[in-house]
Design an enzyme around this catalytic site. Sequence first.
Site, PDB file in Angstrom:
ATOM      1  N   ASP A 367       0.850  -1.188   0.000  1.00  0.00           N
ATOM      2  CA  ASP A 367       0.000   0.000   0.000  1.00  0.00           C
ATOM      3  C   ASP A 367       0.890   1.243   0.000  1.00  0.00           C
ATOM      4  OD1 ASP A 367      -2.253   1.895   1.073  1.00  0.00           O
ATOM      5  OD2 ASP A 367      -3.295  -0.006   0.747  1.00  0.00           O
ATOM      6  N   ASP A 479      -6.106   4.880  -5.458  1.00  0.00           N
ATOM      7  CA  ASP A 479      -6.667   5.635  -4.337  1.00  0.00           C
ATOM      8  C   ASP A 479      -6.848   7.099  -4.725  1.00  0.00           C
ATOM      9  OD1 ASP A 479      -7.540   6.173  -1.769  1.00  0.00           O
ATOM     10  OD2 ASP A 479      -5.724   5.458  -0.772  1.00  0.00           O
ATOM     11  N   ASP A 549     -12.871   2.726   4.615  1.00  0.00           N
ATOM     12  CA  ASP A 549     -11.724   2.527   5.505  1.00  0.00           C
ATOM     13  C   ASP A 549     -12.157   1.894   6.817  1.00  0.00           C
ATOM     14  OD1 ASP A 549      -9.814   3.404   3.801  1.00  0.00           O
ATOM     15  OD2 ASP A 549      -9.580   5.389   4.690  1.00  0.00           O
TER      16      ASP A 549
HETATM   17  C1  DGJ Z   1      -6.738   5.696   2.094  1.00  0.00           C
HETATM   18  C2  DGJ Z   1      -7.203   4.291   1.797  1.00  0.00           C
HETATM   19  O1  DGJ Z   1      -8.568   4.207   1.938  1.00  0.00           O
HETATM   20  C3  DGJ Z   1      -6.458   3.338   2.717  1.00  0.00           C
HETATM   21  O2  DGJ Z   1      -6.909   2.037   2.519  1.00  0.00           O
HETATM   22  C4  DGJ Z   1      -4.985   3.450   2.449  1.00  0.00           C
HETATM   23  O3  DGJ Z   1      -4.697   2.981   1.165  1.00  0.00           O
HETATM   24  C5  DGJ Z   1      -4.523   4.882   2.635  1.00  0.00           C
HETATM   25  N1  DGJ Z   1      -5.311   5.789   1.866  1.00  0.00           N
HETATM   26  C6  DGJ Z   1      -3.091   5.034   2.237  1.00  0.00           C
HETATM   27  O4  DGJ Z   1      -2.679   6.326   2.313  1.00  0.00           O
END
Ligand code: DGJ
Length: 739
Positions: A367, A479, A549
């Site tokens: 990630d 993202d 999230d």
């Molecule tokens: C926001 C995403 O929703 C998370 O899962 C993760 O990837 C973070 N960004 C990383 O900065």
Amino acid sequence: MSAHIYVSGDTAAPSFNLTNKNLSYIFRVSPEGILEHLHFGSRVEPSAHYPSGPKRLHRSCTLDFQDSKLYSLSDVPQEYPVFGTSDNRTPALHVINADGNTTQVFRYASHRIVDDKPMLDGLPCARGGDSKTLLVTIVDEVAQLSVELSYTIYADHDVVARSSQVFNNGERSVSIEQAMSSCLDLPAAEYDLLHLRGTWARELNQERMTVPQGRFILESATGTSGNVHNPFVALMDKSTTEQHGRVFATAFVYSGNFAINIEKGEFDSVRVTTGINPFNFRWRLGAGESFTTPESLQVFSGAGLNGMSQIWHEFIRQKVSPLEFYKQPRPTYLNSWEAAYFDIDEDKVLELADRTKALGLEMLVVDDGWFEGRNDDTSSLGDWYSDSAKFPNGIETVAQKVKQKGLKFGLWYEPEMVNPESQLFRQHPDWIIGVPNRISSKGRNQLTLDLSREEVQDYLFERIDSVLSSGHIDYVKWDMNRNMSEIGSFALNVDQQLETPHRYMLGLYRLVDKIISKYPNVLFENCASGGNRFDLGMLSFMAQGWVSDMSEPIGRLPIINGASYLFPPSVLASYICPVPSHLNGRKVSLKTRAEVGFFCAARGVSLNAEDVDQDFEGLTRYAKMYRETADDVVNGYFYRVQYDQNEVVWQLNSEDGNTVYLGYFHILSAANLPFRKAHLVNLDAAKQYRLVDSDLSFGGDALMNMGLDLPYVCAMQQSDADYLEKGDFASRLFVFKRT
Ligand code: DGJ
């Protein structure tokens, strides 16, 4: 039966019946040349005449339409209404004409019927297939404008896809203030509406309410479809339940600013207009130019909200999701985010890869934190080069090493953003969304890149391509973590500044399409701080999405439940989170964490090496279960059986119906509760269903009509076998095999 479009009546004023075996969408041309909506609902046989309701109104304060005495548009259901010619409700189209006024009268000019479904230029839309499309042209000779309305009816889906194209036939520019994709005028009645609302980490929560008199707007003006309202609404009779009753639903295939206006007018009819949000929008349409709206999908179900969801789920899987993946079991994975955050380097990736392998998971996802200088969220977005300290051999080499262990490799990007603290911003300070002489507000310390500019798209394509071309990347998490502010483009003229958000979307779609067309076998996951852009636009490019999230399962229950109204499990991603939750501090058993996540097709964990070692045996068991059930979940049929504050029951039938999963989630514990039952749905009444790991077998009719006794919490219980485990946040996943 296939899809049909029947045309009846006289050629100057025909009626149209778009129909398949269940559904009809009927409208006609009135003697005045206006497109009048007649019906959207259960199938009606084609006919020369349809009941069309009273049109001759004697109502004070109601205007007659032009000089047609006693014909008023004020309460006529219409296909593409305008404002100011006897209808004062929300229009579908609102244009400032070349001569400065906003009056238009569009009359029917012609129509044509084509097999299948034309795709929209530069915009995502549902695929065709066994379908027919009606294209109707309406014209205003005075304003020198015309609109082509597109309606696609499918043979096997109770869906009508709509979009509109506005043409400027004059010699001077006009200004489009509002161009909606669809208008649905429902007859006067008492309706409820259901929509999906929320915020970060609480996305897609369902809310059902009476349609009020006046105008209720679901919308976003953030440059994203957003997490406050999802671009979806369902209207239904007040008596409609999950299993019974009529539902009329709309979903918008677009990822930027949208508006769904639900307007209950003075005569109680309800108008639903869906399209790009007219607020803060203006489009200069030059002479000879046209403007295409995104696609708006209409669904009718006569079988309640679950019936509606089945239509959406099948349609999204077969017609919206990328063809390469919609039926593919998704790889189980370990994601580094909640395992390591930004503290990631080659050694740690390889350590996590070893754990991934040992657990029996199939993919490691790196990630955030892998690119140049990215040690926290204050810098480096835009600089898409491997961090030379963390990955001295490059991320591609690490990916290769991970793959040599027999795993797939996934990588995170946030291409649309830039930190002021980055090489990219220093080189191109004008590449952002912003306005002159203003400080740009930051979100998570970052600014939005101006994707309406081709050079920005090209830079991002080159950067992503340089890594994907290594051939070692199997998955990309795309993202996007802030909304737009100070909205403008340094590349657009003064009079085009309000075009920026839509031009951004066109640029984003162009970029994503270019990448995905080059790498059709890379699995893309849509993410925007979780569900800040969870819509059919993005999901037509990307097979799955990180819906929120909120990785803690009890917090995720309402999100998955709400999402399921529109989205099939195949597009939902989930992972087993650490304990206590980093989001809300809740401590939830591994069992419940794994069993809530079960109902999403993309399943994994986000745990560090220590957490993995601590729960190794259990995690290995769930990894195996996830692998073995991946096909059932991606291709299965999901039903909401029960949902209230404290108890949730979901059912998932495998595609062949031979396996039935019933998830029971009990939120807060209490002693001495009443006995409760869950009534299963869509089973084979005549067949037996054996409860796996027991010697019990029940008839499908009994499970549906009598219900399954749900496990019980008891102070005196001896074992968990017949009871729910004691304590809060308990769950039980029943698995039945049809015999
Ligand atoms: C926001 C995403 O929703 C998370 O899962 C993760 O990837 C973070 N960004 C990383 O900065």
